[in-house]
Structures are given as C-alpha cells and as structure tokens.
Design a protein around this motif. Structure first.
Motif, PDB file in Angstrom:
ATOM      1  N   THR A 270       1.106  -1.708  -0.369  1.00 29.77           N
ATOM      2  CA  THR A 270      -0.069   0.748   0.025  1.00 29.77           C
ATOM      3  C   THR A 270       1.222   1.164  -0.324  1.00 29.77           C
ATOM      4  OG1 THR A 270      -2.005  -1.530   1.346  1.00 29.77           O
ATOM      5  CG2 THR A 270      -2.219   1.359   1.176  1.00 29.77           C
ATOM      6  N   ASP A 271       1.768   1.639   1.073  1.00 26.37           N
ATOM      7  CA  ASP A 271       3.628   2.526   0.996  1.00 26.37           C
ATOM      8  C   ASP A 271       3.401   2.880  -0.439  1.00 26.37           C
ATOM      9  OD1 ASP A 271       4.767   3.973   2.210  1.00 26.37           O
ATOM     10  OD2 ASP A 271       6.157   2.668   2.504  1.00 26.37           O
TER      11      ASP A 271
ATOM     12  N   HIS B  29      -7.585  -2.459  -3.791  1.00 24.48           N
ATOM     13  CA  HIS B  29      -8.041  -0.926  -3.026  1.00 24.48           C
ATOM     14  C   HIS B  29      -6.638  -0.111  -2.957  1.00 24.48           C
ATOM     15  CE1 HIS B  29     -12.139  -1.668  -1.100  1.00 24.48           C
ATOM     16  NE2 HIS B  29     -11.927  -2.330  -2.144  1.00 24.48           N
ATOM     17  N   SER B  30      -5.852  -1.825  -2.420  1.00 20.41           N
ATOM     18  CA  SER B  30      -4.463  -0.238  -3.162  1.00 20.41           C
ATOM     19  C   SER B  30      -3.586  -0.632  -3.995  1.00 20.41           C
ATOM     20  CB  SER B  30      -3.520  -1.276  -1.795  1.00 20.41           C
ATOM     21  OG  SER B  30      -3.767  -1.504  -0.075  1.00 20.41           O
ATOM     22  N   ALA B  31      -4.059  -0.492  -4.897  1.00 26.96           N
ATOM     23  CA  ALA B  31      -3.692  -0.388  -5.955  1.00 26.96           C
ATOM     24  C   ALA B  31      -3.989   0.273  -7.009  1.00 26.96           C
ATOM     25  CB  ALA B  31      -3.440  -1.760  -7.012  1.00 26.96           C
TER      26      ALA B  31
ATOM     27  N   MET C 100      -6.786   2.701  -5.783  1.00 26.08           N
ATOM     28  CA  MET C 100      -7.179   4.239  -5.000  1.00 26.08           C
ATOM     29  C   MET C 100      -6.246   4.874  -5.692  1.00 26.08           C
ATOM     30  SD  MET C 100      -9.221   2.597  -1.942  1.00 26.08           S
ATOM     31  CE  MET C 100      -9.883   4.334  -1.092  1.00 26.08           C
ATOM     32  N   PRO C 101      -4.944   4.885  -4.774  1.00 29.22           N
ATOM     33  CA  PRO C 101      -4.518   6.171  -4.776  1.00 29.22           C
ATOM     34  C   PRO C 101      -4.430   6.426  -6.277  1.00 29.22           C
ATOM     35  CG  PRO C 101      -3.367   4.371  -3.787  1.00 29.22           C
ATOM     36  CD  PRO C 101      -4.309   3.630  -4.676  1.00 29.22           C
ATOM     37  N   TRP C 102      -4.796   5.630  -7.788  1.00 25.82           N
ATOM     38  CA  TRP C 102      -5.350   6.054  -8.440  1.00 25.82           C
ATOM     39  C   TRP C 102      -5.920   7.274  -9.110  1.00 25.82           C
ATOM     40  CZ3 TRP C 102      -1.122   7.856 -11.920  1.00 25.82           C
ATOM     41  CH2 TRP C 102       0.748   7.250 -11.646  1.00 25.82           C
ATOM     42  N   GLU C 103      -6.978   6.429  -8.693  1.00 28.05           N
ATOM     43  CA  GLU C 103      -8.414   7.077  -8.466  1.00 28.05           C
ATOM     44  C   GLU C 103      -8.453   8.315  -7.760  1.00 28.05           C
ATOM     45  OE1 GLU C 103     -11.379   3.835  -8.749  1.00 28.05           O
ATOM     46  OE2 GLU C 103     -12.730   4.869  -7.859  1.00 28.05           O
TER      47      GLU C 103
ATOM     48  N   ALA D 213     -11.327  -5.422  -2.178  1.00 23.13           N
ATOM     49  CA  ALA D 213     -11.062  -5.533  -3.143  1.00 23.13           C
ATOM     50  C   ALA D 213     -12.449  -6.020  -4.020  1.00 23.13           C
ATOM     51  CB  ALA D 213     -10.564  -7.382  -3.999  1.00 23.13           C
ATOM     52  N   SER D 214     -13.971  -4.111  -3.469  1.00 20.01           N
ATOM     53  CA  SER D 214     -14.882  -4.751  -3.865  1.00 20.01           C
ATOM     54  C   SER D 214     -15.338  -4.296  -5.473  1.00 20.01           C
ATOM     55  CB  SER D 214     -15.718  -3.021  -4.095  1.00 20.01           C
ATOM     56  OG  SER D 214     -15.159  -2.139  -2.494  1.00 20.01           O
ATOM     57  N   TRP D 215     -14.124  -4.364  -6.312  1.00 22.45           N
ATOM     58  CA  TRP D 215     -14.796  -3.837  -8.120  1.00 22.45           C
ATOM     59  C   TRP D 215     -14.638  -4.984  -8.502  1.00 22.45           C
ATOM     60  CZ3 TRP D 215     -10.076  -0.991  -6.518  1.00 22.45           C
ATOM     61  CH2 TRP D 215     -10.587   0.532  -5.677  1.00 22.45           C
ATOM     62  N   MET D 216     -13.549  -7.090  -7.737  1.00 23.57           N
ATOM     63  CA  MET D 216     -13.769  -7.867  -7.971  1.00 23.57           C
ATOM     64  C   MET D 216     -14.949  -8.721  -8.362  1.00 23.57           C
ATOM     65  SD  MET D 216     -11.779  -9.809  -9.372  1.00 23.57           S
ATOM     66  CE  MET D 216     -13.314 -10.824 -10.274  1.00 23.57           C
ATOM     67  N   HIS D 217     -15.940  -8.062  -6.016  1.00 22.80           N
ATOM     68  CA  HIS D 217     -16.604  -9.104  -5.941  1.00 22.80           C
ATOM     69  C   HIS D 217     -17.756  -8.502  -6.950  1.00 22.80           C
ATOM     70  CE1 HIS D 217     -14.476 -10.127  -2.350  1.00 22.80           C
ATOM     71  NE2 HIS D 217     -15.354 -10.848  -2.310  1.00 22.80           N
TER      72      HIS D 217
END
Ligand SMILES: Cc1ncc(COP(=O)(O)O)c(C=O)c1O
Length: 368
Positions: free
Chosen positions: A75-76, A102-104, A106-109, A330-334
């Motif tokens: 995440t960092d 989310h960690s991959a 969200m930073p770009w989103e 992993a909301s998008w995957m679900h």
C-alpha cells in the motif's frame, strides 16, 4: 485448547522461528541505524541492509540491488509510485482492472476523482483474467499479478508487451502482493517499470515491503529528508543516487533483517496445492456452496447460499478456524462476480492435510 487452524495466509502469513530469531539477533547483537555511523554496530547494520537488498534483488531477478527500495508494504509503495511517476511524467490516462486490490487502484482513482487524469479499464476475459489482447492505450498501467479473490497468476509479461505495443512509453506498475507467495517474480522478463510486494505475505514481519524501480535515475524522489541527500549548500542540494534517493528517514531495520530468512523459508514450501485441491473438491460436493475460484487457483473463494459471509466467519471462527470473510479490499472484483463479499481459504507452509480434513468437517457441520 484446540489447535487454531490458520487458513488466512493471503491476508498475512504466520512467522517462522527463523524469522523471529533473525530479527531478535539483529536487535540484540548488531542493532544501530544504517548509513550514519562508523562504529562496529553501524557497520554490522549496514552489512545486514546490503545483504538483504542483494538477496531481494536476486529473488525478483533485478539487474542491480540499487533498483530495490525498501518500503513499509504494498500500500505504501502503490501510494508512493503515484507521486514518483507524477513528479516526473505527465500522466493523462491510467489503466486499471476490476481484479485490483483497493491499495493498487485507489491511489490513482483519488487523482482521477480530482479531475487531474482519467482512468481507463482493462477488460477481463470470461475467466476474470486480464484480457491481454484488448489492453487499452494508457500512460500508466496498473497490473495486479494475482487477485486476492481469484488467486490466479496473470501473464504479466504478455500484458506488458501488449501495453507497450499500444504505447511504447507506458509506465507499468505490478502489484505482486499475492503473486509473490505463489510464483517466482522475474522483473526483467516482465519488463515492468515498477513492482511491489509486502514482506508479511511471505512470512516476514509487517512494516517491510519492496518497491522495484527499473530506472531509478529517471524519477524524482517523493520523500525528502535524512539519508537521501549527499550535500546541501546554499541554494543547491545533491540528491543521492538510488536506493538512498528513495529511502529518506530510518528504515524498518529489524523487519528487513528477517526478510531474507522469510524468503529463504518460503522458497522451500511446496505451495500446498494438495491441501487446496482436497478442500476444493470437498466444498464442490456441498450443495449450498458456490465456488468463485477455479480448481487450480492458489486460494479458494466461495459463498454459501442463504448465509451471510460474516455469519459464516463467526461460526467457523468459533471452531478455531481462521478464514477471511468480507470484500477483501477488492470491491470491484466482487461486483464483477455479482456478490457482496466472499469467504476465502488460503494456506501457508504451516498448514497440513489434517487442517484441511478438520476444516471440511467443520464447514459441513455449519452449513448442513
Ligand atoms: C493484491 C493485493 N494488493 C495489495 C495489498 C495490500 O498489501 P498491504 O496491506 O501489505 O499493503 C494486498 C493485501 O492483501 C493484496 O492482496
């Protein structure tokens, strides 16, 4: 008390006594800060750090240890990479996929939500793998090498080659947080610009991670402070070269001391495919179970018809079995799978076939 069956390696791996001993030894016998001293302890700490860096470079197939930057975790690294890339390059489009954690993404989103760039989606095929034949044009591409819900390794080399066909200057960022536990990483073969993983997923302590940068000289650092500058005089400062350039401040030294030991131990693990396939086959016989992962996946994700995943988690937890339930960050995957959450079984070197047999019996009892 019953032995607790820990089937949650994908969230965080248990620590071997080798790792605990390596950290203890470092803390007791040679602890000092690195890069700042000339006494025996400082030299020993510097040697420990250099050894760990070389070890990791070899583990991921890097050309040079200077491409290996220690972070506090995936995440960092993923948040830092946004600033590192945007500090040097003009980024208008970033490709992401629904398998992202989310960690991959969200930073770009977060940047996209401010209207400063646009997200484009990489399509998934019918197996929920990234469709390398249809990757979009993008300035930056985030590639999840293995989803923490699906447990299937992606063909990272092929995806990156396809991305470079569309845009030879694309910056590719690989999230290897799950992949690292199950398959060898080869950053040169992948030809990625950035790659990161967390030590705790392969039995090292929390608080240490790795960020690989292919061309560290090209990018500006994102953090400033002690250890990353050679000289400051008047209006000029000389920023150090990598890895120091990207490692301002004191590193998580004890955790780094344990990392090579963790890697070494993890490499000798067979992977637990027999345990996973036994449980998969038994679960597939249970009428209320809907499996979400394929049989050869490295983890098992499933839902139980007419039972909330949290209820399942509490019930199985009462039998001293630890699995993960929920949306797994992993909301998008679900959403893509059409479920709100799932139950995930993942194994590590400490798990035995007896754990699998007992767990299956317990699940049978819970959902009969
Ligand atoms: C695929 C993936 N990416 C990123 C992360 C975030 O890792 P960490 O919490 O160690 O920063 C995880 C953790 O579960 C993950 O599975």
């Amino acid at each position: 008390m019953n032995k607790i069956i820990y089937l949650d390696a994908a969230a965080s791996a248990l620590k071997s006594s080798g790792v605990i001993d390596a950290e203890t030894r470092f803390l007791r016998d040679s602890y000092a800060n690195t890069g700042r001293g000339v006494c025996a302890r400082s030299i020993a700490a510097d040697e420990m750090l250099a050894h760990a860096r070389e070890y990791v470079a070899n583990f991921i197939g890097a050309e040079s240890a200077n491409q290996v930057i220690f972070t506090s975790g995936t995440t960092d690294a993923m948040n830092r990479i946004v600033n590192i890339v945007r500090g040097t390059k003009n980024v208008k489009t970033v490709a992401v996929a629904d398998i992202d954690h989310h960690s991959a993404r969200m930073p770009w989103e977060n940047v996209a939500r401010r209207g400063e760039m646009e997200l484009v989606k990489m399509p998934l095929d019918e197996n929920y793998d990234i469709d390398a034949g249809n990757v979009p044009y993008a300035d930056v591409m985030v590639i999840t090498a293995m989803s923490n819900v699906m447990g299937v390794g992606q063909d990272v080399q092929k995806i990156i080659a396809a991305a470079r066909d569309k845009n030879p200057n694309v910056i590719t960022i690989v999230d290897a947080a799950q992949y690292v536990a199950h398959a060898p990483i080869d950053v040169q073969k992948w030809n990625c610009d950035f790659m990161c993983f967390s030590g705790h997923k392969i039995g090292a302590n929390t608080g240490v991670g790795v960020m690989y940068i292919k061309d560290p000289d090209v990018f500006m650092p994102d953090k400033f402070g002690g250890g990353m500058v050679q000289t400051i005089s008047g209006d000029t400062w000389n920023i150090d070269v990598a890895p120091n350039k990207f490692e301002a401040g004191t590193l998580p030294l004890a955790q780094i001391a344990g990392l090579p030991v963790a890697i070494d131990a993890w490499r000798t693990w067979s992977g637990g495919a027999d345990i996973i396939s036994y449980m998969y086959d038994e679960l597939s016989k249970m009428p209320r179970v809907q499996l979400l992962t394929p049989r050869d996946a490295k983890i098992i994700s499933f839902v139980v018809r007419d039972m909330h995943v949290l209820d399942f988690g509490v019930l199985i937890g009462a039998h001293d079995v630890c699995v993960r339930v929920g949306n797994m960050c992993a909301s998008w995957m679900h959403h893509a799978l059409g479920v709100d959450g799932s139950i995930r079984i993942s194994v590590g070197p400490w798990n035995t076939m007896d754990d699998a047999v007992r767990t299956v019996d317990i699940i049978r009892g819970i959902i009969k």
